[in-house]
Design a protein around this motif. Structure first.
Motif, short mmCIF file in Angstrom:
data_model
loop_
_atom_site.label_atom_id
_atom_site.label_comp_id
_atom_site.label_asym_id
_atom_site.label_seq_id
_atom_site.Cartn_x
_atom_site.Cartn_y
_atom_site.Cartn_z
N GLU A 192 -25.16 15.53 11.85
CA GLU A 192 -24.73 15.04 13.16
C GLU A 192 -23.48 16.01 13.67
O GLU A 192 -23.80 16.34 14.97
CB GLU A 192 -24.23 13.81 13.18
CG GLU A 192 -25.16 12.60 13.13
CD GLU A 192 -24.67 11.40 12.93
OE1 GLU A 192 -23.95 10.93 12.06
OE2 GLU A 192 -24.73 10.56 14.08
N VAL A 193 -22.78 16.49 12.83
CA VAL A 193 -21.65 17.25 13.43
C VAL A 193 -22.13 18.72 13.94
O VAL A 193 -21.66 19.28 14.80
CB VAL A 193 -20.79 17.52 12.33
CG1 VAL A 193 -19.72 18.62 12.71
CG2 VAL A 193 -19.84 16.23 12.22
N GLN A 194 -23.22 19.04 13.41
CA GLN A 194 -23.92 20.25 13.99
C GLN A 194 -24.85 19.87 15.20
O GLN A 194 -25.50 20.88 15.57
CB GLN A 194 -24.61 21.21 12.69
CG GLN A 194 -23.76 21.38 11.45
CD GLN A 194 -22.61 22.34 11.97
OE1 GLN A 194 -21.43 21.76 11.79
NE2 GLN A 194 -22.64 23.33 12.71
N LEU B 62 -12.67 15.77 27.14
CA LEU B 62 -12.78 17.04 26.71
C LEU B 62 -12.90 17.86 28.13
O LEU B 62 -14.12 17.46 28.89
CB LEU B 62 -13.98 17.61 25.89
CG LEU B 62 -14.01 19.05 25.70
CD1 LEU B 62 -12.98 19.42 24.64
CD2 LEU B 62 -15.39 19.31 24.81
N LYS B 63 -12.05 18.63 28.62
CA LYS B 63 -11.91 19.25 30.02
C LYS B 63 -12.38 18.23 30.99
O LYS B 63 -13.18 18.49 31.66
CB LYS B 63 -12.81 20.32 30.06
CG LYS B 63 -12.67 21.63 29.07
CD LYS B 63 -13.91 22.64 29.33
CE LYS B 63 -14.97 22.17 28.46
NZ LYS B 63 -16.21 23.48 28.64
N VAL B 67 -15.43 11.91 26.26
CA VAL B 67 -16.33 12.08 25.15
C VAL B 67 -16.30 10.74 24.25
O VAL B 67 -17.39 10.65 23.63
CB VAL B 67 -16.30 13.44 24.62
CG1 VAL B 67 -16.54 14.46 25.30
CG2 VAL B 67 -14.74 13.27 23.90
N SER B 68 -15.26 9.96 24.28
CA SER B 68 -15.49 8.95 23.38
C SER B 68 -16.46 7.87 23.94
O SER B 68 -16.52 7.65 25.01
CB SER B 68 -13.95 8.29 23.38
OG SER B 68 -13.65 7.97 24.78
N GLY B 69 -17.05 7.48 22.62
CA GLY B 69 -18.38 6.55 23.03
C GLY B 69 -19.73 7.25 22.93
O GLY B 69 -20.68 6.61 22.82
N ILE B 75 -21.35 14.98 21.13
CA ILE B 75 -20.02 15.36 21.19
C ILE B 75 -20.15 16.93 20.61
O ILE B 75 -19.40 17.68 21.13
CB ILE B 75 -19.00 14.52 20.36
CG1 ILE B 75 -18.68 13.21 21.12
CG2 ILE B 75 -17.57 15.28 20.20
CD1 ILE B 75 -17.76 12.36 20.57
N ALA B 76 -21.00 17.20 19.35
CA ALA B 76 -20.99 18.52 19.07
C ALA B 76 -21.31 19.39 20.09
O ALA B 76 -21.01 20.49 20.04
CB ALA B 76 -21.78 18.33 17.84
#
Ligand SMILES: Nc1ncnc2c1ncn2[C@@H]1O[C@H](COP(=O)(O)OP(=O)(O)O)[C@@H](O)[C@H]1O
Ligand SMILES: [Mg+2]
Lengths: 324, 254
Positions: A192-194, B62-63, B67-69, B75-76
């Motif tokens: 997921e992080v990627q 972010l900028k 992004v939360s949620g 998010i990545a």
């Protein structure tokens, strides 16, 4: 280069097989091996994403019944009905699993189990599908003027399906898509992080896997000329899992093939009757889990005297290694 | 404008407020040190920023874009990468495969091209392999590229974790205790690498218990305790801050 010639040799041997094997019963077993290989690879594709399906037989049935009904009731030509069986199974998977996967692997497992069960019940109770006595008199496959009738012709057909299936899965596993699946199977968090969309990739694996289960269901229907709902029971799905496990769960293509081959032929070689098969299964399974937890194919990676070569072949078969 | 704006952020677990009404700005191309005693909420803050939790209150932007949620993979894709406190790698894959896999979202050719292994897909693949080799070269892991990740010594595993994160080409990189398990030499090299990353324009938030390392790396520190920000400022200011000394010493006395 060496790899290519090896594959060519294997293919030629497989094509020439009916010239050597005259016994139709043996050929019948080879056909079953190919069929179970396709089902096992379907299971493995989901397992690569750490999803365990207990419903392979249900999707097999959906493909078989769709194809059989299209041919008998609507006179659709076989060569169209077969992919249609696959598509029906894939659509069914899309519907069921797009909901189930919101809940994660455990829900996936339960839903696959329950939906296969419901499929069997529906096929058995609704008279349109032929009821518990089964759907009878399904015509053999006909492509143009050619009618598939002999064991040899069926053998070539199932071989073609198997080879296509292998090619498609190999192309997937060695692409970025397969790499994402490996990532999911290895660590969902890191995947997921990627940037891997776990839900979408898992759904794709399920739908593609079920497509092929449906295609081979169509083959089965027109090969056997009848479909009986109880064939597609929970037990059948479990057998498919066991075949994949015995061959080796981490060998997503070769594992199911080797496992199916061994499990279809070994009981015959030992001349054990059908009724002894479950006992035989249990015993072999326990032996494998104790001595070769990675399945039969992991033997190469475990024997020290095979050394680096064994390890390399093993990793090749697991399709995880990218050449740097 | 700050690169990352955290506003009134709280994360509750049952009755525990792991992060509590936090306001924080992270600026472009800085290395921000995030410190605090164990259980202060540092990892939880990372988990919220990278999308593993949806915050109980407040927001992360972010900028200027919230992004939360969003899901972690979304998010990545916005450009936030991270490593984990407990080493997380694709353990049964080779070092090289780990990094190549990390490139997942940098592909532009479509899935059909990928499936058919067309010319353009192959070219792209080769480009990505070259990039992966470059990252390994930069972080000093080239010699180990064919080892399985699970067979690496712990220090190298930590380094590989950073390599994988870098593969996603992040704008903001969250490092959760990257130096644990490293010997003094490895620590120095890694610190050097982190500085070079900053010079390349990557903004970094680092959680680390090694104070000497943090002091040498960061211009600015933020101190968390019980989920709350108790201090923020230049390294020298933090060193003499009463609340900070109390938070650490109080913890040790118990
Ligand atoms: N998933 C979780 N469920 C419940 N409590 C959690 C969870 N994650 C963290 N916590 C709690 O939140 C607090 C902060 O933990 P953590 O963020 O790991 O601290 P740090 O990284 O600063 O050591 C701790 O009290 C921890 O027990
Ligand atoms: Mg922590």
């Amino acid at each position: 280069m060496r790899k290519k010639s090896l594959i060519a040799c294997a293919l030629i041997l497989l094509v020439l097989l009916p010239l050597v094997v005259k016994n139709p019963y043996i050929l019948h077993l080879v056909i079953y091996t190919c069929m179970y290989s396709v089902l096992g690879m379907s299971f493995s594709m989901m397992w690569k994403n750490r999803l365990i399906t207990a419903g392979t037989a249900g999707f097999w049935a959906v493909g078989g019944y769709t194809s059989a009904l299209l041919v008998t009731k609507l006179a659709v030509p076989f060569w169209l009905a077969m992919p249609a069986g696959g598509v029906a199974s894939a659509l069914f998977a899309l519907f069921i699993f797009s909901i189930a996967l919101r809940g994660g692997p455990l829900v996936f497992f339960s839903v696959s189990l329950v939906s296969a069960f419901i499929v069997m019940e529906v096929l058995g109770t609704v008279s349109f599908f032929g009821g518990w006595e089964g759907l009878l008199d399904i015509p053999g496959p006909r492509i143009g003027p050619y009618l598939f009738f002999t064991k040899t012709s069926f053998y070539y057909m199932v071989l073609a399906i198997l080879v296509l299936n292998i090619l498609a899965f190999h192309a997937l596993y060695t692409s970025r898509i397969g790499r994402a699946w490996t990532a999911i199977g290895s660590s969902t968090r890191l995947a997921e992080v990627q940037g891997v969309n776990i839900y979408r990739y898992r759904l794709a694996a399920s739908v593609i896997g079920c497509f092929w289960a449906g295609v081979i269901g169509s083959f089965y229907a027109h090969y056997q000329n009848l479909l009986i709902p109880t064939t597609f029971s929970f037990l059948c799905s479990i057998y498919v899992q066991m075949y994949a496990l015995i061959g080796g769960l981490n060998y997503f293509i070769a594992g199911p093939i080797v496992g199916s081959f061994v499990m279809v032929f070994l009981p015959e070689l030992l001349r054990a009757g059908q009724e002894y098969q479950p006992i035989f299964f249990g015993a072999l399974l326990i032996l494998i889990i104790i001595f070769l937890p990675g399945g039969l194919l992991s033997i190469g990676e475990r024997l020290p005297w095979l050394g680096r070569l064994g390890g390399r072949i093993g990793r090749r078969l697991r399709l995880v290694s990218t050449k740097s | 404008m700050a690169l990352l704006e955290i506003r009134n952020l709280s994360q509750h677990f049952g009755g525990v407020a792991a992060v509590s009404r936090l306001d924080l700005d992270i600026f472009d191309s800085e290395i921000l040190g995030l410190i605090g005693p164990n259980g202060a909420g540092k990892t939880t803050l990372f988990n919220v920023i990278s999308g593993f939790y949806t915050p109980s209150t407040g927001s992360v932007a972010l900028k200027g874009e919230r992004v939360s949620g969003l899901r972690p993979d979304e998010i990545a894709k916005k450009g936030i990468g991270r490593t984990f406190q407990q080493t997380v790698l694709f353990m049964r894959s080779s070092v090289f495969d780990n990094v190549v896999t990390g490139f997942h979202m940098n592909y532009t050719s479509g899935l059909m091209n990928q499936f058919l292994h067309t010319r353009s897909a192959k070219d792209e693949e080769n480009g990505i392999k070259k990039e992966a080799a470059r990252i390994l070269e930069f972080m000093g892991l080239s010699a180990l590229k064919d080892e399985l990740a699970q067979n690496l010594p712990h220090g190298h595993q930590r380094t590989l974790g950073i390599c994988v994160a870098l593969a996603a080409n992040p704008q903001l990189l969250l490092l959760d205790e990257p130096l644990t398990g490293m010997n003094p030499t490895e620590t120095l090299t890694t610190l050097d690498h982190i500085r070079q990353l900053k010079d390349r324009g990557i903004t970094i938030i680092i959680v680390e218990h090694n104070m000497k390392a943090v002091m040498s790396l960061c211009e600015r520190l933020v101190v968390l305790n019980h989920g709350e920000k108790i201090a923020e400022g230049k390294c020298e200011e933090i060193q003499d801050n009463k609340a900070v000394i109390e938070a650490y010493l109080g913890k040790e006395r118990r």
